[in-house]
Design a protein around this motif. Structure first.
Motif, mmCIF file in Angstrom:
data_model
loop_
_atom_site.group_PDB
_atom_site.id
_atom_site.type_symbol
_atom_site.label_atom_id
_atom_site.label_comp_id
_atom_site.label_asym_id
_atom_site.label_seq_id
_atom_site.Cartn_x
_atom_site.Cartn_y
_atom_site.Cartn_z
ATOM 1 N N VAL A 53 0.886 -1.163 0.000
ATOM 2 C CA VAL A 53 0.000 0.000 0.000
ATOM 3 C C VAL A 53 0.924 1.214 0.000
ATOM 4 O O VAL A 53 1.610 1.479 0.986
ATOM 5 C CB VAL A 53 -0.918 0.009 1.240
ATOM 6 N N GLU A 54 0.992 1.912 -1.131
ATOM 7 C CA GLU A 54 1.947 3.011 -1.258
ATOM 8 C C GLU A 54 1.475 4.291 -0.600
ATOM 9 O O GLU A 54 2.270 5.042 -0.056
ATOM 10 C CB GLU A 54 2.256 3.256 -2.731
ATOM 11 N N PHE A 55 0.184 4.579 -0.678
ATOM 12 C CA PHE A 55 -0.350 5.804 -0.094
ATOM 13 C C PHE A 55 -1.183 5.436 1.122
ATOM 14 O O PHE A 55 -2.227 4.802 1.003
ATOM 15 C CB PHE A 55 -1.199 6.570 -1.117
ATOM 16 N N LEU A 56 -0.722 5.856 2.293
ATOM 17 C CA LEU A 56 -1.396 5.527 3.540
ATOM 18 C C LEU A 56 -2.453 6.569 3.865
ATOM 19 O O LEU A 56 -2.284 7.756 3.585
ATOM 20 C CB LEU A 56 -0.366 5.451 4.666
ATOM 21 N N GLN A 57 -3.532 6.126 4.507
ATOM 22 C CA GLN A 57 -4.592 7.051 4.903
ATOM 23 C C GLN A 57 -4.152 7.841 6.126
ATOM 24 O O GLN A 57 -3.646 7.279 7.101
ATOM 25 C CB GLN A 57 -5.873 6.299 5.224
ATOM 26 N N LYS A 58 -4.338 9.144 6.062
ATOM 27 C CA LYS A 58 -4.042 10.056 7.159
ATOM 28 C C LYS A 58 -5.164 11.087 7.213
ATOM 29 O O LYS A 58 -6.026 11.144 6.350
ATOM 30 C CB LYS A 58 -2.701 10.780 6.936
ATOM 31 N N LEU A 59 -5.139 11.910 8.250
ATOM 32 C CA LEU A 59 -6.042 13.050 8.348
ATOM 33 C C LEU A 59 -5.220 14.327 8.341
ATOM 34 O O LEU A 59 -4.135 14.373 8.920
ATOM 35 C CB LEU A 59 -6.865 12.990 9.635
ATOM 36 N N LYS A 60 -5.750 15.333 7.688
ATOM 37 C CA LYS A 60 -5.094 16.641 7.666
ATOM 38 C C LYS A 60 -5.968 17.610 8.446
ATOM 39 O O LYS A 60 -7.138 17.800 8.126
ATOM 40 C CB LYS A 60 -4.922 17.125 6.229
ATOM 41 N N LEU A 61 -5.400 18.201 9.488
ATOM 42 C CA LEU A 61 -6.089 19.205 10.288
ATOM 43 C C LEU A 61 -5.569 20.575 9.894
ATOM 44 O O LEU A 61 -4.361 20.754 9.727
ATOM 45 C CB LEU A 61 -5.817 18.999 11.778
ATOM 46 N N GLU A 62 -6.467 21.533 9.764
ATOM 47 C CA GLU A 62 -6.082 22.915 9.494
ATOM 48 C C GLU A 62 -6.683 23.782 10.590
ATOM 49 O O GLU A 62 -7.896 23.742 10.822
ATOM 50 C CB GLU A 62 -6.586 23.354 8.123
ATOM 51 N N ILE A 63 -5.818 24.541 11.252
ATOM 52 C CA ILE A 63 -6.242 25.362 12.383
ATOM 53 C C ILE A 63 -5.627 26.745 12.201
ATOM 54 O O ILE A 63 -4.405 26.860 12.070
ATOM 55 C CB ILE A 63 -5.749 24.754 13.713
#
Length: 112
Positions: A53-63
């Protein structure tokens, strides 16, 4: 004003949100993203076959916060999102020239 962007593991979102809300942060944007860094993906096994799996799932937070809150936000993000393993994520800080609330027309700190 500064925008703090953090790429974190998805299962850490609740801990991060609680830490930031308890510190007085009133808003953030969360997006599901996929990517890779030093981790370079991961190997998985499905029905006896191994694949990467080359692209891993992440979350992007913007604050978006006042300049005086940036260090506190960074400390809270690190403390609540860290597992100590490779793939914990990254934090980016960039300047914000202007913020406008669409509904009222308020700008800058009043719009946050």
């Amino acid at each position: 004003m500064k925008k703090v962007e953090a790429i974190i593991r998805p299962f850490k979102l609740d801990q991060v949100k609680i830490a930031l809300v308890n510190a007085g942060i009133v808003g953030m944007t969360v997006s599901e993203v996929r990517g890779f860094g030093r981790q370079k993906g991961q190997k998985e096994r499905y029905r006896g076959s191994e694949y990467t799996v080359e692209f891993l799932q992440k979350l992007k937070l913007e604050i978006v916060v006042e300049d005086s809150q940036v260090e506190m936000v960074i400390e809270k993000l690190i403390a609540s999102a860290r597992t100590g393993e490779i793939g914990d994520g990254k934090i980016f800080v960039s300047p914000v020239d202007q913020t406008i609330r669409i509904r009222t027309g308020e700008s800058d700190l009043e719009a946050i």
